[in-house]
Scaffold this motif. Structure first.
Motif, mmCIF file in Angstrom:
data_model
loop_
_atom_site.group_PDB
_atom_site.id
_atom_site.type_symbol
_atom_site.label_atom_id
_atom_site.label_comp_id
_atom_site.label_asym_id
_atom_site.label_seq_id
_atom_site.Cartn_x
_atom_site.Cartn_y
_atom_site.Cartn_z
ATOM 1 N N ASP A 19 0.821 -1.212 0.000
ATOM 2 C CA ASP A 19 0.000 0.000 0.000
ATOM 3 C C ASP A 19 0.853 1.260 0.000
ATOM 4 O O ASP A 19 0.523 2.253 -0.642
ATOM 5 C CB ASP A 19 -0.920 0.009 1.228
ATOM 6 C CG ASP A 19 -2.023 -1.032 1.117
ATOM 7 O OD1 ASP A 19 -2.294 -1.485 -0.012
ATOM 8 O OD2 ASP A 19 -2.602 -1.385 2.155
ATOM 9 N N VAL A 20 1.977 1.204 0.726
ATOM 10 C CA VAL A 20 2.820 2.392 0.811
ATOM 11 C C VAL A 20 3.409 2.712 -0.553
ATOM 12 O O VAL A 20 3.555 3.886 -0.927
ATOM 13 C CB VAL A 20 3.927 2.221 1.871
ATOM 14 C CG1 VAL A 20 4.941 1.167 1.463
ATOM 15 C CG2 VAL A 20 4.637 3.555 2.120
ATOM 16 N N ALA A 21 3.735 1.682 -1.355
ATOM 17 C CA ALA A 21 4.271 1.930 -2.696
ATOM 18 C C ALA A 21 3.214 2.613 -3.558
ATOM 19 O O ALA A 21 3.523 3.509 -4.343
ATOM 20 C CB ALA A 21 4.713 0.616 -3.341
ATOM 21 N N LEU A 88 11.902 -0.040 -4.615
ATOM 22 C CA LEU A 88 12.782 -1.214 -4.616
ATOM 23 C C LEU A 88 12.429 -2.138 -3.453
ATOM 24 O O LEU A 88 12.275 -3.353 -3.624
ATOM 25 C CB LEU A 88 14.243 -0.790 -4.495
ATOM 26 C CG LEU A 88 14.928 -0.208 -5.725
ATOM 27 C CD1 LEU A 88 16.348 0.192 -5.388
ATOM 28 C CD2 LEU A 88 14.931 -1.208 -6.869
ATOM 29 N N VAL A 89 12.322 -1.563 -2.274
ATOM 30 C CA VAL A 89 12.015 -2.345 -1.082
ATOM 31 C C VAL A 89 10.642 -3.008 -1.210
ATOM 32 O O VAL A 89 10.451 -4.170 -0.842
ATOM 33 C CB VAL A 89 12.067 -1.449 0.173
ATOM 34 C CG1 VAL A 89 11.556 -2.206 1.397
ATOM 35 C CG2 VAL A 89 13.491 -0.948 0.422
ATOM 36 N N SER A 90 9.683 -2.270 -1.759
ATOM 37 C CA SER A 90 8.302 -2.748 -1.825
ATOM 38 C C SER A 90 8.079 -3.839 -2.868
ATOM 39 O O SER A 90 7.165 -4.650 -2.738
ATOM 40 C CB SER A 90 7.359 -1.580 -2.122
ATOM 41 O OG SER A 90 7.457 -0.585 -1.137
ATOM 42 N N CYS A 91 8.895 -3.841 -3.917
ATOM 43 C CA CYS A 91 8.666 -4.766 -5.035
ATOM 44 C C CYS A 91 9.467 -6.059 -4.939
ATOM 45 O O CYS A 91 9.244 -6.979 -5.739
ATOM 46 C CB CYS A 91 9.014 -4.075 -6.353
ATOM 47 S SG CYS A 91 7.952 -2.676 -6.759
ATOM 48 N N ALA A 92 10.385 -6.136 -3.991
ATOM 49 C CA ALA A 92 11.305 -7.268 -3.943
ATOM 50 C C ALA A 92 10.585 -8.615 -3.906
ATOM 51 O O ALA A 92 10.922 -9.541 -4.652
ATOM 52 C CB ALA A 92 12.246 -7.125 -2.751
ATOM 53 N N ARG A 193 -4.627 -2.444 -13.100
ATOM 54 C CA ARG A 193 -5.378 -3.031 -11.991
ATOM 55 C C ARG A 193 -4.890 -2.503 -10.655
ATOM 56 O O ARG A 193 -5.670 -2.366 -9.710
ATOM 57 C CB ARG A 193 -5.227 -4.558 -12.067
ATOM 58 C CG ARG A 193 -6.004 -5.324 -11.039
ATOM 59 C CD ARG A 193 -7.255 -6.002 -11.458
ATOM 60 N NE ARG A 193 -7.579 -6.204 -12.825
ATOM 61 C CZ ARG A 193 -8.163 -7.290 -13.285
ATOM 62 N NH1 ARG A 193 -8.408 -8.295 -12.472
ATOM 63 N NH2 ARG A 193 -8.523 -7.393 -14.542
ATOM 64 N N TRP A 194 -3.599 -2.196 -10.566
ATOM 65 C CA TRP A 194 -3.025 -1.676 -9.325
ATOM 66 C C TRP A 194 -3.068 -0.148 -9.271
ATOM 67 O O TRP A 194 -2.467 0.463 -8.378
ATOM 68 C CB TRP A 194 -1.586 -2.158 -9.173
ATOM 69 C CG TRP A 194 -1.476 -3.630 -8.855
ATOM 70 C CD1 TRP A 194 -2.496 -4.493 -8.577
ATOM 71 C CD2 TRP A 194 -0.273 -4.393 -8.794
ATOM 72 N NE1 TRP A 194 -2.007 -5.753 -8.351
ATOM 73 C CE2 TRP A 194 -0.647 -5.730 -8.474
ATOM 74 C CE3 TRP A 194 1.075 -4.104 -8.978
ATOM 75 C CZ2 TRP A 194 0.286 -6.750 -8.336
ATOM 76 C CZ3 TRP A 194 2.006 -5.118 -8.838
ATOM 77 C CH2 TRP A 194 1.615 -6.423 -8.518
ATOM 78 N N HIS A 195 -3.738 0.482 -10.211
ATOM 79 C CA HIS A 195 -3.950 1.936 -10.231
ATOM 80 C C HIS A 195 -2.643 2.722 -10.310
ATOM 81 O O HIS A 195 -2.495 3.779 -9.686
ATOM 82 C CB HIS A 195 -4.755 2.380 -8.995
ATOM 83 C CG HIS A 195 -6.039 1.632 -8.831
ATOM 84 N ND1 HIS A 195 -7.103 1.758 -9.699
ATOM 85 C CD2 HIS A 195 -6.435 0.709 -7.900
ATOM 86 C CE1 HIS A 195 -8.089 0.966 -9.311
ATOM 87 N NE2 HIS A 195 -7.713 0.323 -8.240
#
Length: 282
Positions: A19-21, A88-92, A193-195
């Motif tokens: 959510d933060v990403a 980067l942190v969010s997608c790992a 889809r992820w807006h």
């Protein structure tokens, strides 16, 4: 048998980036937001803050002194670079698995994503394109569609490769013939889809074919070149890599000649070990 509806169903099964990403990406799309808005998002995420400070204080960035909080990191690194690190942190977790349909061992897609993102950022700087153009993020997420259709590609590999070899077409074109969609089209579906911002959706959809991009030609072209450099450097090559041909018109249209591109490759090669240690360990 693979059908487009079955692929679309899997979009909902893919765990979205955090959510933060999503909140951070929305900041990039809002010219009215600034440093304090980004700092407010980060300070409510302890794990994210810890990872951000770990990266900011690494030798890779070589910042003076010790960075103690998110706002200080933004001051020294700049808002755009901090956003890049958050993504980067969010997608790992999404990318770090194996993707055997594309011949990629565990972590290979993540390595390709990281390296292309850093290269896209370097190319953007050479171009003088320092706005929040989402080229870093576009390169990072360019192959999100592969995560969705990996198993479909694995099952259909004989048919796909037969078309690549007999028709002399790209792997992506063969994907469309066999599956009805290619990984770039699926990636754009995920982004929608992820807006994600429309510009980012466009980059993911057209990074293989930027000359067809309407509204994101420059960004898609930079990501295209970053992707081509990854192949040239043999960074986590997959089964599809050998089927893509470079289009010299793209680099020429950006004003990036061979000397400039080779310079970017040389600079990146020098810090490749730092990249592996910082972003790819674990």
């Amino acid at each position: 048998m693979t059908t487009i509806p079955s692929i679309i169903e899997e979009l909902d099964q893919l765990r979205p980036v955090s959510d933060v990403a999503g909140k951070v990406l929305s900041l990039l799309d809002d010219s009215g937001c600034g440093m304090s808005d980004l700092a407010d998002i980060i300070r409510h995420e302890p794990a994210l803050t810890a990872n951000l400070l770990k990266l900011a204080n690494s030798a890779y960035f070589g910042l003076p002194g010790k960075i103690g909080d998110a706002k200080q990191a933004i001051v020294y690194l700049g808002m755009t670079q901090v956003v890049d690190l958050i993504l980067l942190v969010s997608c790992a977790d999404t990318f770090k698995g194996s993707h055997s349909g594309y011949g990629l061992d565990r972590g290979a897609l993540w390595e390709s994503a990281i390296c292309a993102a850093i290269l896209a950022n370097a190319l953007s700087e050479k171009k003088g394109f320092k706005s929040t153009g989402l080229t870093f993020t576009g390169a990072l997420l360019r192959d999100i569609g592969k995560v969705v259709i990996d198993q479909h590609v694995k099952s259909a590999m004989p048919q796909i490769m037969e078309r690549v070899e007999t028709q002399h077409i790209s792997f992506m074109a063969a994907e469309r013939q066999v599956l009805g969609v290619d990984h770039a089209q699926v990636g754009a579906m995920v982004a929608k889809r992820w807006h994600f911002p429309p510009l980012l959706q466009c980059i993911i959809r057209y990074y293989h074919t930027p000359l067809q991009a309407d509204g994101c030609f420059t960004e898609a072209s930079i990501v295209h070149l970053a992707d081509a450099i990854c192949r040239k450097m043999k960074i986590s090559p997959g089964v599809d890599d050998s089927s893509y041909e470079e289009d010299e018109r793209i680099a020429h249209s950006l004003g990036l000649n061979e000397t400039v591109i080779n310079g970017v490759i040389g600079e990146f090669s020098e810090k490749m070990e730092h990249v592996r240690t910082l972003f790819l360990a674990g």
